[in-house]
Design a protein around this motif. Sequence first.
Motif, short mmCIF file in Angstrom:
data_model
loop_
_atom_site.label_atom_id
_atom_site.label_comp_id
_atom_site.label_asym_id
_atom_site.label_seq_id
_atom_site.Cartn_x
_atom_site.Cartn_y
_atom_site.Cartn_z
N ARG A 94 0.84 -1.20 0.00
CA ARG A 94 0.00 0.00 0.00
C ARG A 94 0.87 1.24 0.00
N VAL A 95 0.45 2.27 -0.77
CA VAL A 95 1.19 3.52 -0.83
C VAL A 95 0.92 4.31 0.44
N LEU A 96 1.99 4.52 1.26
CA LEU A 96 1.85 5.23 2.53
C LEU A 96 2.11 6.72 2.36
N ALA A 97 3.01 7.09 1.45
CA ALA A 97 3.32 8.50 1.23
C ALA A 97 3.75 8.67 -0.21
N GLU A 98 3.37 9.85 -0.77
CA GLU A 98 3.74 10.16 -2.15
C GLU A 98 3.62 11.65 -2.36
N ALA A 99 4.14 12.12 -3.49
CA ALA A 99 4.13 13.56 -3.79
C ALA A 99 3.48 13.83 -5.14
N ALA A 100 2.54 13.00 -5.51
CA ALA A 100 1.86 13.18 -6.79
C ALA A 100 0.88 14.32 -6.73
N PRO A 101 0.73 15.07 -7.80
CA PRO A 101 -0.30 16.10 -7.83
C PRO A 101 -1.67 15.50 -7.63
N PRO A 102 -2.62 16.29 -7.12
CA PRO A 102 -3.97 15.76 -6.87
C PRO A 102 -4.58 15.14 -8.13
N GLY A 103 -5.12 13.98 -7.97
CA GLY A 103 -5.78 13.30 -9.08
C GLY A 103 -4.88 12.45 -9.95
N HIS A 104 -3.58 12.49 -9.75
CA HIS A 104 -2.66 11.74 -10.59
C HIS A 104 -2.43 10.31 -10.08
N LEU A 105 -2.69 10.08 -8.82
CA LEU A 105 -2.48 8.73 -8.28
C LEU A 105 -3.65 7.85 -8.70
N LYS A 106 -3.37 6.83 -9.52
CA LYS A 106 -4.42 5.98 -10.06
C LYS A 106 -4.64 4.71 -9.26
N ARG A 107 -3.66 4.25 -8.55
CA ARG A 107 -3.84 3.07 -7.71
C ARG A 107 -3.03 3.25 -6.42
#
Length: 500
Positions: A94-107
């Motif tokens: 599971r992804v615990l932390a990331e820096a993707a712009p809003p809406g870019h994380l698809k899974r």
Amino acid sequence: MRAGSLSHRLSAVLAALLLTCCSVGIALQVRSAWRHERDVAQRLSLGLAQNIADHFTLMSPDGSVNATAVEALFHRLMEVNPSVEVYLLGLDGRVLAEAAPPGHLKRGRVDLGPVQRLVAGEPPPILGDDPRDEAGQKVFSAAPVRLNGREAGYVYVVLLGEAYDALSRDAALDAALQATGATMALAALLCLLVGLAAFAWITRPLRRLTEQVNQFDPDDSTVLDEALAMGPADAHPPAHDEIASLDRAFARLRRRIAEQWRELNAQDQQRRELVANISHDLRTPLTSLHGYLETLRVKSEALSQADRLRYLDVALSQSEKVGRLAQELFELARLEHGVVKPHRERFSLADLVQDVFQKFELAAEARRQHLVADIAPELPVVHADLGLIERVLANLLDNAIRHTPPGGSICVRLRSAGRRGVEVQVRDSGPGIPQAMQPALFTRPLLSARGREGSGGLGLVIVRRILQLHGSDIRLMPAVGEGAVFRFCLSDLHESLNSA
């Protein structure tokens, strides 16, 4: 070359093949370059995730994650290298932390199978899930995050992220279009030059053969002479390709047509001479017959009984000649058109000769001629049409009797000819046949064939045709002294069955 010619079609096929090969080559080259780029990127950045895990505190001692601080860290790292995307994964992926712009994380979960294989030391390239693409996979760098000596998660770095894809897609597309355009132009030019030159050279023998076929005219005697002068086609060098084989086949066909055309012309000439000779043969007795009948009508009262009888005898004789010639002409027509078919049977040729002698015995005695039968003992039986062979012997004997002077002799000689069956010779003591008349002796009627009164008729022509139906032929043999000698052979039963 006209439109749609063989060279044009071959050139079009070659151009299509070259275009297909160039397209496939470009696709394979782009794919290979893309795989090479991913492999190089993964190998160069293989330790990136481990450096992040070693130099930055991503988890607190209690195992919690300061998501805000970690995202800020990941954001700064991604600013330093815009092509990478950094994620912190739990032990379940599971992804615990990331820096993707809003809406870019698809899974929100990543398959840990590739991650564990890379951490275990499996050589790249290894593709892992791209959190920003529902189905995509990218090359990555990964390293475990440890707390108190235990794995608490993973640093997961996508090496060629969205920003790289956006930039490389346009650049790759432009480069591919340029490479494709240049390659297509070069392929088209090469196809035009090489294809036309190669196919013009390859099809040159075919064009030459086509020209020979178009120029072949059987009515042109010069063309026929050239075809016959080339010699048998089998003497030509062996063919090494299909066009050469076709050339040799046409050479054989051309020579065969030339030979058959000459034969047809010769046969046509023979028929013309036959009609002319028959017309002459008919005209002479008809003129004589008409003259004597007209004399009887005009001078009937002035003629004595003896003169009338003499005129009638001459007219009757001329009428018999016309009837005999008409019958021979009808019989020859039936033989030439295949109406007469031989019905073979076994019989003794010696017995047949004796029967034919009996029919001509009175005619020979009237001319004080001697009929001699020279028959060898134990001759094999023959396998032939009894009636047709009787006609052959009758024609030869009748011809010999009519052209042998009084007191002469006619001999029929029978001998065994081994595998050829029985040899028959008919010899007379007449004046013989002039040398000038011998070449056409069996092909046309000869007037006064031996320089004597009367006509040669069609007897010898009919004889030859009958013997040809039996697979044999007749020849005029050189005679020592006076007379003519005709020879032919008839097969026995065993040889006839084998030949059949």
